[in-house]
Design a protein around this motif. Structure first.
Motif, mmCIF file in Angstrom:
data_model
loop_
_atom_site.group_PDB
_atom_site.id
_atom_site.type_symbol
_atom_site.label_atom_id
_atom_site.label_comp_id
_atom_site.label_asym_id
_atom_site.label_seq_id
_atom_site.Cartn_x
_atom_site.Cartn_y
_atom_site.Cartn_z
ATOM 1 N N TRP A 153 0.801 -1.220 0.000
ATOM 2 C CA TRP A 153 0.000 0.000 0.000
ATOM 3 C C TRP A 153 0.838 1.277 0.000
ATOM 4 C CZ3 TRP A 153 -4.443 -1.658 -1.383
ATOM 5 C CH2 TRP A 153 -5.042 -2.785 -0.802
ATOM 6 N N PHE A 165 -3.842 4.992 -0.960
ATOM 7 C CA PHE A 165 -3.947 3.840 -0.070
ATOM 8 C C PHE A 165 -3.564 4.148 1.383
ATOM 9 C CE2 PHE A 165 -2.794 1.477 -4.171
ATOM 10 C CZ PHE A 165 -4.122 1.290 -4.510
ATOM 11 N N LYS A 196 -6.006 2.447 3.844
ATOM 12 C CA LYS A 196 -5.861 0.984 3.817
ATOM 13 C C LYS A 196 -4.564 0.556 4.498
ATOM 14 C CE LYS A 196 -8.603 -0.047 -0.301
ATOM 15 N NZ LYS A 196 -8.624 -0.629 -1.655
ATOM 16 N N TYR A 197 -3.498 1.328 4.276
ATOM 17 C CA TYR A 197 -2.227 0.980 4.912
ATOM 18 C C TYR A 197 -2.341 1.072 6.425
ATOM 19 C CZ TYR A 197 2.337 1.481 6.950
ATOM 20 O OH TYR A 197 3.412 1.334 7.782
#
Length: 326
Positions: free
Chosen positions: A288, A296, A299-300
């Protein structure tokens, strides 16, 4: 023909509004707006930091008074003083937020500035009051918790407010943020149940350099506004790609430094556990963070940070059973 609203998207944006996250929905409810200013999602690492500090003290017991004191310390660190920090940050960032996050309560006009100022003072004074009460409960001759709360509140002010406005400098601002999220609540939890030693204070300040790397992740979403207003965040100074490598490097190097410390103090099993918790973080960085940190970042953080905070607890428990607290 008009499409019907997506209830899942609507509920998701409403949840983000309550948590103070990017992509939030608007609201006319003043209490929801006040909560959004306080960004509850940011309370979690401070509450966790108190848990780590209590573990590092080596002197926490599962009794009703001590559990109650720990909850009060979490209240002070999270909802009250982190809430104060986030509110004052939004107050001084209202011009940047008008560019980056115009849905935020202040730039959107959802709450008057006078009410924002009142909220800042109420949260600050309540946090300091709880800190003093904890000192009284612990029988401290020196009001350690109150001094930590005052120090942390001062750092929060100079981080956001001119003329210093530490967040204008990517290195100083992000380190102040990292230390506030790792070192300060850890110190509070450790001082509440034991003794805060110079060794552990310095160690947590070093650990906070990993927190600097985490703080950089939050800067990727604000590059446009930061650049427009002359803020020298690391993504602005170095570019998004290089800043992502700096972020990952700080997170990994200083956690590995904690592995070396654990080996040095004879906590070999904890050192192995910490290495095992660092490996998935590096994996998610490759998936990510290093590929597209702007797209991202959320998400990371959702995938990698649980391993980081578990590593903090492993380190804290090991310190609590080591010569560093004796």
């Amino acid at each position: 023909m008009t499409s019907s609203p997506n209830p899942e998207a609507s509920s998701g944006s409403a949840a983000r509004q309550l948590l103070g996250m990017k992509g939030a929905a608007g609201s006319d409810n003043i209490w929801r707006i006040r909560l959004q200013l306080m960004k509850p999602v940011t309370w979690i690492p401070l509450i966790w930091g108190v848990v780590c500090g209590a573990a590092a003290s080596g002197n926490f017991h599962w009794t009703l008074p001590e559990v109650g004191a720990s909850i009060a310390c979490m209240l002070m660190s999270g909802p009250l003083l982190a809430g104060y920090t986030q509110t004052i940050n939004d107050y001084y960032d209202r011009e940047i937020d008008a560019i980056n996050e115009p849905y935020r309560p202040i730039p959107s006009g959802a709450i008057p500035l006078g009410q924002v100022k009142a909220q800042i003072w109420i949260l600050l004074l309540a946090g300091l009051g709880v800190a003093y009460g904890l000192d009284v409960w612990a029988g401290h001759d020196t009001p350690v918790l109150l001094l930590l709360a005052l120090g942390g509140s001062l750092v929060s002010f100079i981080y956001s407010a001119p003329p210093l406005k530490l967040k204008q400098n990517g290195w100083l601002g992000n380190y102040a943020l990292g230390a506030s999220y790792i070192a300060l609540p850890w110190w509070a939890g450790q001082a509440l149940f034991g003794e805060l030693t110079w060794a552990t204070a310095i160690l947590t300040l070093a650990y906070s350099l990993a927190g600097l790397g985490i703080a950089v992740v939050n800067d990727f979403k604000s590059v446009e506004g930061d650049r427009a207003l002359g803020l020298q965040s690391l993504p602005v100074v170095f570019g998004v790609q290089r800043a992502s490598w700096i972020s990952a490097g700080m997170i990994d190097i200083f956690q590995l430094a904690m592995v070396a410390v654990l080996i040095a103090i004879g906590q070999h099993f904890a050192a192995v556990l910490l290495v095992l918790l660092i490996i998935p973080q590096i994996t998610f960085q490759d998936i990510w963070l290093l590929r597209d940190p702007v797209a991202f970042d959320v998400k990371y953080q959702a995938s990698a940070q649980p391993f980081l905070v578990l590593g903090m607890l492993v380190t804290a428990l090991a310190i609590g059973h080591s010569p560093l607290v004796t």
